[in-house]
Design a protein around this motif. Structure first.
Motif, PDB file in Angstrom:
ATOM      1  N   THR A 172      23.818  10.603 -47.083  1.00  0.00           N
ATOM      2  CA  THR A 172      23.875  11.961 -48.233  1.00  0.00           C
ATOM      3  C   THR A 172      24.990  12.723 -47.618  1.00  0.00           C
ATOM      4  N   ASP A 173      25.148  13.050 -46.261  1.00  0.00           N
ATOM      5  CA  ASP A 173      26.441  13.871 -45.901  1.00  0.00           C
ATOM      6  C   ASP A 173      27.621  13.219 -46.341  1.00  0.00           C
ATOM      7  N   ARG A 174      27.785  11.818 -45.986  1.00  0.00           N
ATOM      8  CA  ARG A 174      29.183  11.187 -46.665  1.00  0.00           C
ATOM      9  C   ARG A 174      29.370  11.423 -48.034  1.00  0.00           C
ATOM     10  N   THR A 175      28.239  11.420 -48.936  1.00  0.00           N
ATOM     11  CA  THR A 175      28.372  11.710 -50.127  1.00  0.00           C
ATOM     12  C   THR A 175      28.774  13.123 -50.427  1.00  0.00           C
ATOM     13  N   ALA A 176      28.123  14.054 -49.986  1.00  0.00           N
ATOM     14  CA  ALA A 176      28.733  15.517 -49.907  1.00  0.00           C
ATOM     15  C   ALA A 176      29.998  15.747 -49.417  1.00  0.00           C
ATOM     16  N   GLU A 177      30.517  14.837 -48.488  1.00  0.00           N
ATOM     17  CA  GLU A 177      31.916  15.152 -47.943  1.00  0.00           C
ATOM     18  C   GLU A 177      32.713  14.435 -49.145  1.00  0.00           C
ATOM     19  N   LEU A 178      32.428  13.518 -49.776  1.00  0.00           N
ATOM     20  CA  LEU A 178      33.240  12.987 -50.597  1.00  0.00           C
ATOM     21  C   LEU A 178      33.321  13.854 -51.874  1.00  0.00           C
ATOM     22  N   LEU A 179      32.386  14.495 -52.370  1.00  0.00           N
ATOM     23  CA  LEU A 179      32.385  15.349 -53.524  1.00  0.00           C
ATOM     24  C   LEU A 179      33.136  16.492 -53.003  1.00  0.00           C
ATOM     25  N   VAL A 180      33.040  17.171 -51.919  1.00  0.00           N
ATOM     26  CA  VAL A 180      34.091  18.187 -51.496  1.00  0.00           C
ATOM     27  C   VAL A 180      35.317  17.601 -51.434  1.00  0.00           C
ATOM     28  N   ALA A 181      35.567  16.549 -51.148  1.00  0.00           N
ATOM     29  CA  ALA A 181      37.172  15.916 -50.972  1.00  0.00           C
ATOM     30  C   ALA A 181      37.597  15.966 -52.520  1.00  0.00           C
ATOM     31  N   VAL A 182      36.605  15.505 -53.385  1.00  0.00           N
ATOM     32  CA  VAL A 182      37.408  15.346 -54.929  1.00  0.00           C
ATOM     33  C   VAL A 182      37.261  16.645 -55.392  1.00  0.00           C
ATOM     34  N   CYS A 183      36.545  17.854 -55.052  1.00  0.00           N
ATOM     35  CA  CYS A 183      36.664  18.916 -55.627  1.00  0.00           C
ATOM     36  C   CYS A 183      37.962  19.800 -54.910  1.00  0.00           C
ATOM     37  N   GLN A 184      38.395  19.619 -53.937  1.00  0.00           N
ATOM     38  CA  GLN A 184      39.743  20.033 -53.263  1.00  0.00           C
ATOM     39  C   GLN A 184      40.919  19.244 -53.827  1.00  0.00           C
ATOM     40  N   ARG A 185      40.790  18.032 -54.468  1.00  0.00           N
ATOM     41  CA  ARG A 185      41.854  17.324 -54.969  1.00  0.00           C
ATOM     42  C   ARG A 185      42.097  18.022 -56.416  1.00  0.00           C
ATOM     43  N   PHE A 186      40.904  18.431 -56.852  1.00  0.00           N
ATOM     44  CA  PHE A 186      40.849  19.088 -58.342  1.00  0.00           C
ATOM     45  C   PHE A 186      40.486  20.469 -58.224  1.00  0.00           C
ATOM     46  N   PRO A 187      41.196  21.378 -57.425  1.00  0.00           N
ATOM     47  CA  PRO A 187      40.705  22.720 -57.547  1.00  0.00           C
ATOM     48  C   PRO A 187      40.345  23.343 -58.985  1.00  0.00           C
ATOM     49  N   HIS A 188      41.195  23.229 -59.946  1.00  0.00           N
ATOM     50  CA  HIS A 188      41.109  23.704 -61.225  1.00  0.00           C
ATOM     51  C   HIS A 188      40.215  22.823 -62.027  1.00  0.00           C
ATOM     52  N   SER A 189      40.267  21.659 -62.208  1.00  0.00           N
ATOM     53  CA  SER A 189      39.512  20.771 -63.272  1.00  0.00           C
ATOM     54  C   SER A 189      37.941  20.931 -62.642  1.00  0.00           C
ATOM     55  N   LEU A 190      37.798  21.272 -61.312  1.00  0.00           N
ATOM     56  CA  LEU A 190      36.345  21.028 -60.751  1.00  0.00           C
ATOM     57  C   LEU A 190      35.977  22.463 -60.285  1.00  0.00           C
ATOM     58  N   SER A 191      36.621  23.516 -60.929  1.00  0.00           N
ATOM     59  CA  SER A 191      35.900  24.635 -60.283  1.00  0.00           C
ATOM     60  C   SER A 191      34.517  24.935 -60.608  1.00  0.00           C
ATOM     61  N   PRO A 192      33.869  25.504 -59.738  1.00  0.00           N
ATOM     62  CA  PRO A 192      32.538  25.655 -59.878  1.00  0.00           C
ATOM     63  C   PRO A 192      31.828  25.797 -61.442  1.00  0.00           C
ATOM     64  N   ASP A 193      32.483  26.994 -61.930  1.00  0.00           N
ATOM     65  CA  ASP A 193      31.884  27.356 -63.402  1.00  0.00           C
ATOM     66  C   ASP A 193      32.093  26.081 -64.375  1.00  0.00           C
ATOM     67  N   LEU A 194      33.300  25.419 -64.379  1.00  0.00           N
ATOM     68  CA  LEU A 194      33.596  24.348 -65.041  1.00  0.00           C
ATOM     69  C   LEU A 194      32.644  23.047 -64.789  1.00  0.00           C
ATOM     70  N   LEU A 195      32.212  22.766 -63.758  1.00  0.00           N
ATOM     71  CA  LEU A 195      31.465  21.651 -63.126  1.00  0.00           C
ATOM     72  C   LEU A 195      30.277  22.043 -63.603  1.00  0.00           C
ATOM     73  N   PHE A 196      29.556  23.174 -63.286  1.00  0.00           N
ATOM     74  CA  PHE A 196      28.262  23.495 -63.683  1.00  0.00           C
ATOM     75  C   PHE A 196      28.193  23.598 -65.364  1.00  0.00           C
ATOM     76  N   ALA A 197      29.156  24.004 -66.043  1.00  0.00           N
ATOM     77  CA  ALA A 197      29.237  24.097 -67.391  1.00  0.00           C
ATOM     78  C   ALA A 197      28.979  22.511 -67.894  1.00  0.00           C
ATOM     79  N   HIS A 198      29.762  21.432 -67.332  1.00  0.00           N
ATOM     80  CA  HIS A 198      29.767  20.162 -67.961  1.00  0.00           C
ATOM     81  C   HIS A 198      28.302  19.641 -67.458  1.00  0.00           C
ATOM     82  N   CYS A 199      27.729  19.907 -66.273  1.00  0.00           N
ATOM     83  CA  CYS A 199      26.557  19.364 -65.673  1.00  0.00           C
ATOM     84  C   CYS A 199      25.411  20.068 -66.851  1.00  0.00           C
TER      85      CYS A 199
END
Length: 1375
Positions: free
Chosen positions: A970-997
């Motif tokens: 679970t922690d490794r998955t969370a770290e992966l998600l954080v890493a993805v969000c760091q690589r895509f700071p604009h495309s995966l901004s929280p509002d965008l991600l919550f909107a798509h979810c």
């Protein structure tokens, strides 16, 4: 290439046809009594009739041949022999008639079980053809009529069915059984109908024949001119169509031109052939003149043209008649007689038949009785015959070239006649009841025909087809004295269908450029329903001595047989194949033999090389002018390919491998590889999960030489070209060439040199290399350092080949060679392999640029920088894709929503538009069922690194019972998600991600509305969006796209049934069960509340600016959900509030199963505003509401409060403790229902104090005194409440004193001591109204003391309250 029988069509519903035609097997259907009206009018009643006729036979349409055989075998295999059968030469219409009834079958295309299109003949019309009393069908032909349109390609416009009757009538029908015209040309039974159509003359001297229809009577022959018939039929068809459509006036069609000959000097005639116009040579003319007119007869200067007719029958057995042109004037018949007399009243006839009017039956009978005038025949004497007193002819069949005819007789013989000479030239014995047909086969198209010198006409071969039903055999004989070239066993009940004509209405001009395909001979098998045609190759007509081709075909067949047998030793195979290839003379067949040998899987490479080499040498030794260049070219090219295959195979099995060069190419890539190392490791773990595949599909299986040859071809300039085949074959070829090099098992430089010498273009080699690298990603990652090193060497070697990188490219442009590598990486879904390939290519480009920099001019630095810049962007994008793909590959926890992991590449992400990345992550969130709160925590962790320990601690608290392993995952998955969000700071901004979810969840809910959880999650994700602008837009889109339709359906359903609907009705109208509807309405309320809050907050905050990472600016595709949300128009707040009010009412109705018609609680304005677009301004209800409506609303809200009190009552807890147990936040027991009810009351103009008082009374009534005391504090009108509670207290006391089962002595005494007024009052109370009468006395005591506080001293019932207090106190002290 020998004779063959090919099935091209199959009959449907044969049993239906038989049952309809033969009464003795099935009683006649009722509608056959009188169908004459139908036949005379073009009402298309085929649908009705087939519905009647085929009644229960629908499922038999596709019966297999075996079932048809079972049905037919016993009941009447030979039934078809008793019918009159005719088939159109285009094979699209078959007529089967028996006595007075007929069935028409038309062509239809259908898809069989294996998915192939096949032609079938299905019943299109059934009916009665005869109109005269006692007449039967005696003969029929189907004549296709050519289209007059210029765009026609040769398909017939329509088909006319000509039917002859025993009454002498000949009637003409359309394919739908509509009568066009009827002619009575002679008053004897029609024996035979035959047709002749235009044929293009093959030789200049052949006389062009006119089209005609000939009708044979026992002693007369009528010939109708084809052109005249064609025009009349077209006119009649148009006229019938007009009459049926509009009942318009009848137009006079042109008259039919015909000749009528009385055939003399022959005892019986049963069949005939009209041979056509012939012109005698001068010698024959003089011979005939002297025989007919004697020695001194005069001879005309020019020989007259004559029509020849040949008849068969008895006395003589065959008769030859000649009618000199001009000896008889053509007769003109009045066509209108048949059509006009019937059409004028046709509509009325048909209508009267259906509607029950029968006024003009007598009129019709009168018309029938008036028979037309029959013209007398012109006598025609027999010129000569073949006399044979005991032999009687049965049928005659004219050859397509009009020079030969086959005759059958009652002795079981088939005689071949030469018509020009009038003699029998051949006879076959033992063919009783034989049926004949002819086949004319053109010579195969050889190369010379396509050259300009092909002035010679194509040769044609003639074959006679004989079907002997007694023996069940079909034979094909070469003409005139040729051998039997084919024989087939076909069954004893078939019919041989030979038309002998083609399309009518064609001439030498209109037939130009037509590609008309007609079957010459067909065999109809009534057992299986199959229609088969005979296929005969031209070379069978050549005599054995001349036919080298026949010998060659035999040799080819022998070679094919050897290749098919698996047990043959390679040496024997080689020697046999060599001898066969050298013996074959014909180059085309030799080529075919070589190709079949090279494509055979059993032949080894060495054998193939030897055979091809031998053939090549043999061709070289021949005279160059005689050698077929195509064959020689094939040999040399295949030899070259076989040599290449052998060389590469030997290199791969070689033991020596080149030593590594001095400078290690990995040195320059160490930093990049170490940077992405952990991600690559995680990616490799996730992709290396076990999977199942077939052994033969394994990439390690060796490439057979046949597959290699099939993918390579030699161009004319000696280069080799790879043909792009299916993906698996392409992969196999790449593996064969390069995988050994990549693994380090083969000498790379030698392999590259061999391929370069073979002449394969570097671009194709590069494509194959990259394909292998990307396809075998798992093996590459297992030993990445070694494979990356080898890839670098290979790529450099290919780049240095001639024609790879251009020596001079435009300074402003990009190198196409490296662009090919980039585009392959961009399109690949194998992220890790693509990234490693990009590292290698980037490094190789740098190296080549550095080496060239010194020798190049300064001006080219700009182009160089552009090339490197593109590589930097590509590598950055691939790193992003790798991290994202690694996240997407993480498997969901067991029990979560399934679905395969998404595959992404740079190309798919760019094509997915600006929201493509957020969309793929939202799908992952859905698969993992990640809670919105948890997602928010992970996203905050990205922004705030200090919260890491706290998050891990919380995650640990959540899963204290789980295993340590799952916690780490679970922690490794969370770290992966954080890493993805760091690589895509604009495309995966929280509002965008919550909107798509949110959008992903609502889309998934829409697929299965029973899953109410998905909609709840969508609303929860929507709440997490911080920007009110995005929130507002998404809420509006959700409402209009997914919610409003079902919402309105639920509202109308409740309005209709007047209560909360049951499960079945909910599923029918709303598309989900009753529990799901309740959850859906609850979510609808929340959505509208979010919408109202967002609408209020929009003014205070500016709209967010959406941006994309610099590397991903090139995205082209659909706009993201957030962009669409920001484009939405603003909403009309009162309208949203109006809908929210209705949603709350509907939700309450479903939750507490209340009786109400929700829409009836609103006036007409309110009703009209519902379910309108939320962005529009509607006329809303205003001012004071009608008191009647208000009372309805009040009644509903009071019922709602009662429902809530009943729901929260938990007898065990309330009886034991005085405190209030906490209530849940959702469902019918939720603590917010009373406050919601009061809010609704204020919106619905209901006095809130009435609601509060009702709630207090209900709570006391239920025995929930502590909750009642809390609510009592808010009541304003205490006097009314006091009166209500006084009654309630009296009921409680009355129960404990008078109605309780355990009445004590003390209670009786107390009752005696009470004041009489109180006593009387208590006795008047009805405790049965209390839902919970057994309440502890302490609670009742508190209630009375509250009463004393509430009631003013001047209240009418104050004294009664005081008495009650005393009574309760006394009771308490007694206890």
């Amino acid at each position: 290439m020998s004779c063959s029988l090919l099935e091209f069509c199959r009959l449907q519903e044969l049993r239906t046809v038989r049952d309809y035609l033969f009464h003795n097997q099935k009683p006649a259907p009722a509608e056959e009594k009188d169908q004459t009206a139908d036949n005379q009018l073009s009402w298309d009643t085929s649908d009705w009739e087939s519905a009647w006729d085929t009644g229960d036979n629908k499922e038999e349409e596709a019966t297999s041949a075996s079932t048809v055989e079972e049905e037919s075998a016993g009941q009447g295999g030979p039934w078809l022999q008793d019918c009159v059968v005719s088939l159109s030469p285009c094979s699209d219409l078959l007529v089967v008639a028996h006595e007075h009834k007929a069935v028409f079958l038309s062509a239809k295309w259908r898809t069989d079980d294996s998915g192939r299109e096949e032609m079938t003949l299905a019943v299109s019309w059934t009916g009665t053809l005869s109109t005269e009393e006692g007449e039967c069908v005696s003969s029929s032909v189907c004549i296709p009529l050519a289209s007059q349109k210029r765009s026609s390609t040769g398909r017939p416009d329509w088909t006319c069915v000509v039917v002859g009757f025993t009454s002498g009538y000949v009637r003409f029908y359309t394919e739908n059984g509509v009568l066009l015209l009827a002619q009575l040309l002679h008053e004897d039974p029609v024996l035979r109908l035959k047709c002749r159509t235009y044929e293009i003359p093959r030789h200049p001297g052949v006389t062009e024949q006119h089209e005609e229809l000939s009708i044979l009577y026992p002693a007369a022959l009528v010939t109708i001119d084809g052109f005249s018939l064609f025009q009349s039929l077209r006119a009649c068809r148009n006229q019938v169509a007009r009459a049926a459509a509009a009942g318009s006036d009848v137009i006079q069609p042109p008259p039919l031109a015909y000749k009528k000959w009385g055939l003399q000097d022959m005892d019986t005639i049963v069949d005939h052939s009209s041979v056509g116009i012939m012109t005698l040579c001068v010698f024959d003319q003089m011979k005939n003149a002297s025989i007919l007119g004697g020695f001194n007869a005069s001879v005309k200067g020019s020989p007259p043209a004559m029509s020849q007719y040949v008849t068969v029958g008895g006395g003589p057995y065959t008769g030859f008649y000649y009618a000199v042109e001009g000896s008889s004037q053509p007769l003109l018949s009045h066509v209108a007689l048949a059509v006009a007399s019937k059409l004028t009243s046709a509509l009325f006839n048909a209508a009267s038949g259906w509607l029950g009017w029968n006024k003009n039956k007598n009129e019709e009978e009168a018309v029938q009785k008036q028979k037309p005038k029959v013209e007398p025949a012109t006598a025609l004497g027999i010129r000569f015959g073949l006399p044979d007193s005991r032999r009687h002819g049965e049928s005659i069949c004219l050859s397509p070239c009009n020079t030969l005819a086959g005759v059958t007789d009652d002795f079981g013989r088939v005689t071949l006649l030469d018509l020009a000479r009038g003699i029998a030239i051949r006879m076959w014995k033992g063919y009783r009841d034989a049926q004949l047909g002819w086949l004319q086969v053109p010579e195969e198209r050889v190369d010379r025909e396509f050259s300009p010198s092909a002035s010679l006409p194509r040769r044609h071969a003639l074959f006679l087809v004989i079907y002997a039903p007694r023996r069940g055999i079909l034979e094909v004989w070469g003409m005139q004295q040729g051998p039997r070239v084919g024989a087939f066993t076909v069954g004893k009940h078939c019919r041989l269908m030979y038309a002998g004509y083609r399309l009518m209405g064609v001439n030498s001009v209109t037939s130009q450029g037509w590609q008309l395909h007609t079957q010459q001979v067909c065999l109809l098998d009534p057992i299986t329903g199959a229609l088969r045609t005979v296929n005969i190759p031209f070379h069978l007509a050549l005599s054995d001595k001349k036919s080298e081709r026949a010998k060659d075909m035999h040799l080819l067949k022998r070679l094919t047989t050897i290749l098919k047998s698996r047990e043959v030793e390679p040496d024997i195979l080689e020697s046999e194949a060599k001898s066969v290839l050298l013996d074959i003379k014909h180059p085309a067949i030799k080529k075919q033999a070589l190709e079949s040998l090279l494509s055979n899987k059993n032949a080894p490479v060495s054998g193939l090389t030897n055979i091809t080499c031998t053939l090549h040498d043999a061709l070289k030794q021949q005279d160059p002018e005689e050698v077929d260049t195509a064959l020689l070219q094939l040999c040399s090219s295949q030899l070259k390919l076989l040599q290449l295959y052998t060389d590469i195979q030997q290199l791969h099995s070689a033991a020596d491998v080149e030593a590594c060069s001095e400078n290690d190419p990995l040195e320059g890539m160490r930093d990049e590889l170490s940077r992405v190392g952990p991600t690559l490791q995680r990616y490799a773990q996730l992709t290396s999960r076990p999977s199942v595949s077939f052994a033969q599909d394994s990439p390690d299986s060796p490439l057979p030489v046949q597959a290699f040859l099939s993918q390579m071809e030699c161009t004319e300039d000696g280069e080799l070209k790879v043909i792009r085949g299916p993906e698996t074959e392409w992969n196999q070829l790449g593996n064969f060439l390069f995988w050994g090099c990549l693994c380090g098992k083969s000498p790379i430089q030698k392999v590259c040199d061999t391929l370069q010498q073979a002449g394969i273009s570097p671009q194709q080699l590069l494509s194959l290399l990259l394909n292998v690298w990307l396809q075998r990603e798992k093996e590459v990652l297992q030993k990445s350092e070694e494979t990356v090193r080898n890839l670098h060497i290979l790529l450099t070697a290919l780049s240095n080949m001639k024609g790879a990188v251009e020596e001079s490219w435009d300074p402003q442009s990009v190198s196409p060679w490296w662009q090919q590598v980039r585009s392959t990486c961009i399109q690949s879904h194998n992220a890790a392999a693509a990234l490693l390939a990009a590292f290698v290519a980037h490094h190789a480009v740098k190296a080549s640029i550095t080496s060239q920099a010194d020798s190049k001019l300064q001006s080219e630095w700009e182009a160089v920088s552009l090339e490197l810049e593109q590589w930097v962007v590509c590598v950055h994008q691939l790193e992003d894709v790798l991290v994202l793909q690694t996240l997407l590959l993480v498997p969901p926890p067991q029990g979560a929503g399934g679905g395969a992991a998404a595959q992404c590449s740079i190309k798919t992400l760019l094509e997915g538009g600006t929201g493509g990345i957020a969309d793929s992550v939202s799908k992952w969130v859905f698969r993992h069922n990640l809670a919105p709160e948890r997602l928010k925590e992970i996203l905050q962790r990205k922004e705030d690194k200090d919260a890491k320990d706290k998050l891990e601690q919380k995650a640990g608290d959540e899963r204290t019972n789980g295993k340590q392993q799952s916690q780490e995952d679970t922690d490794r998955t969370a770290e992966l998600l954080v890493a993805v969000c760091q690589r895509f700071p604009h495309s995966l901004s929280p509002d965008l991600l919550f909107a798509h979810c949110c959008w992903e969840y609502v889309v998934q809910w829409n697929k299965d509305p029973e899953e109410g959880r998905c909609l709840c999650c969508a609303v929860e994700h929507l709440k997490m969006v911080s920007s009110p602008h995005i929130q507002l837009g998404i809420s509006t889109m959700m409402w209009s796209t997914f919610i409003v339709k079902r919402f309105s359906a639920a509202a109308y359903l409740m309005e209709k049934v007047g209560k909360a609907p049951k499960d079945r009705l909910c599923r029918r109208d709303v598309g989900m069960g009753d529990k799901a509807v309740t959850s859906f309405l609850g979510c609808g309320v929340q959505l509208l509340q979010i919408l109202m809050e967002a609408d209020s907050a929009v003014e205070e905050v500016s709209a967010p600016e959406l941006s994309v990472e610099e590397a991903w600016c090139g995205a082209e595709g659909p706009a993201s959900i957030a962009e669409l949300a920001l484009e939405q128009r603003g909403v009309h707040y009162p309208l949203v509030q109006h809908h929210c009010l209705l949603a709350s009412l509907l939700h309450a109705t479903m939750t507490f199963s209340l009786r109400v018609k929700p829409l009836s609680l609103f006036d007409s304005k309110g009703k009209n505003a519902f379910f309108r677009d939320l962005t529009t301004i509607q006329l809303m209800p205003s001012g004071d509401m009608d008191p009647g409506l208000v009372s309805l609303r009040q009644e509903f809200l009071l019922r709602l409060l009662t429902g809530w009190v009943l729901a929260i009552d938990d007898p065990s807890s309330s009886a034991s403790s005085t405190g209030c147990p906490p209530l849940p936040s959702t469902g019918p027991k939720a603590d917010w229902w009373p406050s919601l009810c009061l809010e609704l009351g204020s919106l619905l103009q209901v006095n809130p104090d009435i609601l509060r008082r009702h709630l207090v009374c209900e709570l006391y009534n239920q025995g929930l005194d502590p909750r009642a005391e809390e609510v009592m504090l808010e009541v304003e009108d205490k006097d009314v409440l006091g009166s209500q509670l006084l009654v309630l207290t009296g009921q409680r006391l009355s129960y404990s004193l008078l109605h309780s089962q355990s009445q004590t002595q003390a209670a009786m005494e107390l009752l005696a001591r009470l004041p009489p007024t109180l006593c009387t009052w208590l006795k008047a109370m009805d405790p049965s109204e209390l839902r919970c009468p057994l309440v502890p006395l302490s609670q009742t005591s508190r209630l009375v003391s509250r009463l004393i506080e509430i009631l003013p001293e001047n209240h009418a019932q104050y004294s009664l309250a005081l008495h009650l207090l005393e009574a309760v106190d006394a009771l308490t002290t007694e206890d």
